[in-house]
Design an enzyme around this catalytic site. Structure first.
Site, PDB file in Angstrom:
ATOM      1  N   ARG A  51      33.498  53.012  44.550  1.00 14.02           N
ATOM      2  CA  ARG A  51      34.248  53.967  43.740  1.00 14.02           C
ATOM      3  C   ARG A  51      33.375  54.843  42.843  1.00 14.02           C
ATOM      4  O   ARG A  51      33.562  56.053  42.777  1.00 14.02           O
ATOM      5  CB  ARG A  51      35.267  53.253  42.832  1.00 14.02           C
ATOM      6  CG  ARG A  51      36.587  52.995  43.507  1.00 14.02           C
ATOM      7  CD  ARG A  51      37.148  51.701  43.023  1.00 14.02           C
ATOM      8  NE  ARG A  51      36.280  50.634  43.481  1.00 14.02           N
ATOM      9  CZ  ARG A  51      36.455  49.976  44.627  1.00 14.02           C
ATOM     10  NH1 ARG A  51      37.475  50.232  45.372  1.00 14.02           N
ATOM     11  NH2 ARG A  51      35.597  49.038  45.021  1.00 14.02           N
ATOM     12  N   THR A  52      32.445  54.220  42.149  1.00 18.51           N
ATOM     13  CA  THR A  52      31.715  55.020  41.165  1.00 18.51           C
ATOM     14  C   THR A  52      30.907  56.107  41.861  1.00 18.51           C
ATOM     15  O   THR A  52      30.982  57.284  41.504  1.00 18.51           O
ATOM     16  CB  THR A  52      30.823  54.118  40.291  1.00 18.51           C
ATOM     17  OG1 THR A  52      31.651  53.112  39.727  1.00 18.51           O
ATOM     18  CG2 THR A  52      30.158  54.906  39.179  1.00 18.51           C
ATOM     19  N   LYS A  80       8.409  51.250  47.443  1.00 21.55           N
ATOM     20  CA  LYS A  80       6.939  51.318  47.554  1.00 21.55           C
ATOM     21  C   LYS A  80       6.266  50.944  46.247  1.00 21.55           C
ATOM     22  O   LYS A  80       5.057  51.004  46.123  1.00 21.55           O
ATOM     23  CB  LYS A  80       6.513  52.744  47.919  1.00 21.55           C
ATOM     24  CG  LYS A  80       7.042  53.252  49.237  1.00 21.55           C
ATOM     25  CD  LYS A  80       6.552  54.696  49.419  1.00 21.55           C
ATOM     26  CE  LYS A  80       7.070  55.290  50.709  1.00 21.55           C
ATOM     27  NZ  LYS A  80       6.763  56.733  50.774  1.00 21.55           N
ATOM     28  N   ARG A 101      22.960  54.111  38.605  1.00 16.43           N
ATOM     29  CA  ARG A 101      23.391  52.722  38.403  1.00 16.43           C
ATOM     30  C   ARG A 101      22.190  51.843  38.660  1.00 16.43           C
ATOM     31  O   ARG A 101      21.428  52.057  39.616  1.00 16.43           O
ATOM     32  CB  ARG A 101      24.505  52.384  39.386  1.00 16.43           C
ATOM     33  CG  ARG A 101      24.761  50.900  39.472  1.00 16.43           C
ATOM     34  CD  ARG A 101      25.990  50.592  40.271  1.00 16.43           C
ATOM     35  NE  ARG A 101      27.197  50.962  39.536  1.00 16.43           N
ATOM     36  CZ  ARG A 101      28.425  50.648  39.936  1.00 16.43           C
ATOM     37  NH1 ARG A 101      28.603  49.980  41.054  1.00 16.43           N
ATOM     38  NH2 ARG A 101      29.469  51.005  39.224  1.00 16.43           N
ATOM     39  N   HIS A 129      29.435  50.456  31.096  1.00 22.93           N
ATOM     40  CA  HIS A 129      29.890  51.283  32.224  1.00 22.93           C
ATOM     41  C   HIS A 129      30.804  52.375  31.658  1.00 22.93           C
ATOM     42  O   HIS A 129      32.020  52.338  31.838  1.00 22.93           O
ATOM     43  CB  HIS A 129      30.621  50.395  33.231  1.00 22.93           C
ATOM     44  CG  HIS A 129      30.838  51.003  34.578  1.00 22.93           C
ATOM     45  ND1 HIS A 129      30.653  52.345  34.844  1.00 22.93           N
ATOM     46  CD2 HIS A 129      31.217  50.433  35.758  1.00 22.93           C
ATOM     47  CE1 HIS A 129      30.934  52.571  36.117  1.00 22.93           C
ATOM     48  NE2 HIS A 129      31.268  51.432  36.691  1.00 22.93           N
TER      49      HIS A 129
HETATM   50  C1  NCD Z   1      32.849  47.668  38.403  1.00 21.60           C
HETATM   51  C2  NCD Z   1      31.348  47.667  38.145  1.00 21.60           C
HETATM   52  O1  NCD Z   1      30.570  48.127  38.987  1.00 21.60           O
HETATM   53  O2  NCD Z   1      30.991  47.203  37.075  1.00 21.60           O
HETATM   54  N1  NCD Z   1      33.205  48.460  39.501  1.00 21.60           N
HETATM   55  C3  NCD Z   1      33.386  49.800  39.342  1.00 21.60           C
HETATM   56  O3  NCD Z   1      32.513  50.513  38.906  1.00 21.60           O
HETATM   57  N2  NCD Z   1      34.593  50.286  39.611  1.00 21.60           N
HETATM   58  C4  NCD Z   1      33.471  46.337  38.419  1.00 21.60           C
HETATM   59  C5  NCD Z   1      32.905  45.278  39.315  1.00 21.60           C
HETATM   60  O4  NCD Z   1      31.951  45.491  40.066  1.00 21.60           O
HETATM   61  O5  NCD Z   1      33.465  44.185  39.278  1.00 21.60           O
END
Ligand code: NCD
Length: 305
Positions: A51-52, A80, A101, A129
C-alpha cells in the site's frame, strides 16, 4: 516544510489543510491531473510494502508526475555496500522528492541530511509512519466528521507497530480524545510515548488485555498485525500472533457507528467475515492513503492548484 519524518512535524492546522485538499481531490480529481507535470518522485523501499509504495506511486501518477525507485534493497547499490547517505545523495540528484522506507529507526533522518530534496519517511523500523497516520486521520475524518471527542481502541502489537505510535502522537493533539490500549503484556504500547504524549498533557488512557473489556465504549477500533519481522525469536511470534482475532460475534456489543480500521496487511487479526460489515473501514482507508499522499506531495513540492 522540508521533510516529513514524524507526524508532529506537521501542525494541526497543516493536517486540517491536507485533509481539506484530499477532500477536494476526491471531489474534483481532474483539477489535479497535471499538477505535478515534469516532477519526479523516487520511492526507495528497503523493506516490503504494498500500500505505501503503490499509493505513493499512484498518487504521483494521478498528479501527472513520474516515478522512479526500487522496492528491494537487494536491487540497489546498497547490496554492494553503498551507505544510505550516498544512495540518497545520488537519488537526490535525479528526483524532486523522495519517499523512503527503512528497517532502521531514524534512517530517514540520516538520509535527509544529504538528500538535497524533500524526504518523506514511509516507515522506519518500529518507530514512525507519518503518512499512514495522515491516511488514518483522513479516514477518521470521513467516517466521523470530527477528529475530537473520540474513544480510540488500539489493538494488537502496540510495541512494534509504528502506525499506532504515530497515530497516538497525532490524535493526542485533539481535544476530548481517550485511548484504550489492548495488548498482551509483551506487546504493550511504549512507555516513553505514553509519558511524552499522554501523561504530560493529562490525556486519558487505559491499558487492557482483552477486546471484550474495551468494545462497548469505542468509537474507533484500530487493529494491527503482530510484527513478525521485529521479533527476536520465532517462538515468541508464534505464541503471540493470534492473541486477538476480530470476528462478527466480538462486534455484538460494539457501537453501531464504530469505525474498524487496520493499516493492512492483515494476517489473522480480522476475520474476513467482518469485511462486509458496514463498519469495516480498512479498504476505504487504503484508498484514502492515495488521496492524502497526493495532497502531501503537492504541499511538499509547493505546487499551487
Ligand atoms: C504498516 C507498516 O508498514 O507499518 N503497513 C502499511 O504501511 N500500511 C502496518 C504493518 O506492516 O503491519
Amino acid at each position: 516544510m522540508k521533510n516529513l519524518m514524524n507526524i508532529t512535524d506537521l501542525t494541526v492546522e497543516e493536517i486540517d489543510e491536507l485533509i481539506a485538499v484530499a477532500e477536494d481531490i476526491i471531489a474534483n480529481p481532474e483539477k489535479y491531473q497535471d499538477a505535478c507535470r515534469h516532477k519526479l518522485l523516487a520511492t526507495l523501499f528497503f523493506e516490503p510494502s504494498t500500500r505505501t509504495r503503490l499509493s505513493f506511486e499512484s498518487a504521483m501518477h494521478r498528479l501527472g508526475g513520474a516515478v522512479v525507485g526500487f522496492s528491494e534493497a537487494g536491487s540497489s547499490s546498497s547490496a554492494k555496500g553503498e551507505s544510505l547517505s550516498d544512495t540518497v545523495q545520488t537519488v537526490g540528484c535525479y528526483a524532486d522528492i523522495i519517499a523512503m522506507r527503512h528497517p532502521k529507526e531514524g534512517a530517514p533522518v540520516v538520509a535527509a541530511r544529504r538528500a538535497g530534496v524533500p524526504i518523506i519517511n514511509a516507515g522506519d523500523g518500529a518507530h514512525n509512519h507519518p503518512t499512514q497516520t495522515l491516511t488514518d486521520l483522513l479516514t477518521i475524518w470521513r467516517a466521523k466528521k470530527r477528529l475530537n471527542n473520540l474513544t480510540i481502541g488500539l489493538c494488537g502489537d502496540l510495541k512494534f507497530g509504528r502506525t499506532v505510535h504515530s497515530l497516538v502522537g497525532a490524535m493526542a493533539r485533539y481535544s476530548g480524545i481517550k485511548f484504550v490500549f489492548i495488548a498482551p503484556e509483551e506487546l504493550k504500547f511504549p512507555r516513553y510515548i505514553i509519558e511524552d504524549e499522554l501523561e504530560s498533557r493529562g490525556i486519558e488512557y487505559k491499558e487492557v488485555s482483552t477486546m471484550e473489556e474495551a468494545m462497548p465504549e469505542l468509537d474507533i477500533l484500530y487493529m494491527t498485525r503482530v510484527q513478525k519481522e521485529r521479533f527476536f525469536n520465532e517462538a515468541d511470534y508464534i505464541r503471540l500472533k493470534d492473541t486477538y482475532i476480530l470476528t462478527p460475534d466480538k462486534l455484538v456489543p460494539a457501537k453501531k457507528d464504530l469505525a474498524i480500521m487496520h493499516p493492512l496487511p492483515r494476517v489473522n487479526e480480522i476475520s474476513v467475515a467482518v469485511d462486509d460489515d458496514p463498519r469495516a473501514m480498512y479498504f476505504p482507508q487504503a484508498k484514502n492513503g492515495m488521496f492524502i499522499r497526493m495532497a502531501l506531495i503537492l504541499k511538499m513540492l509547493e505546487v499551487k492548484v
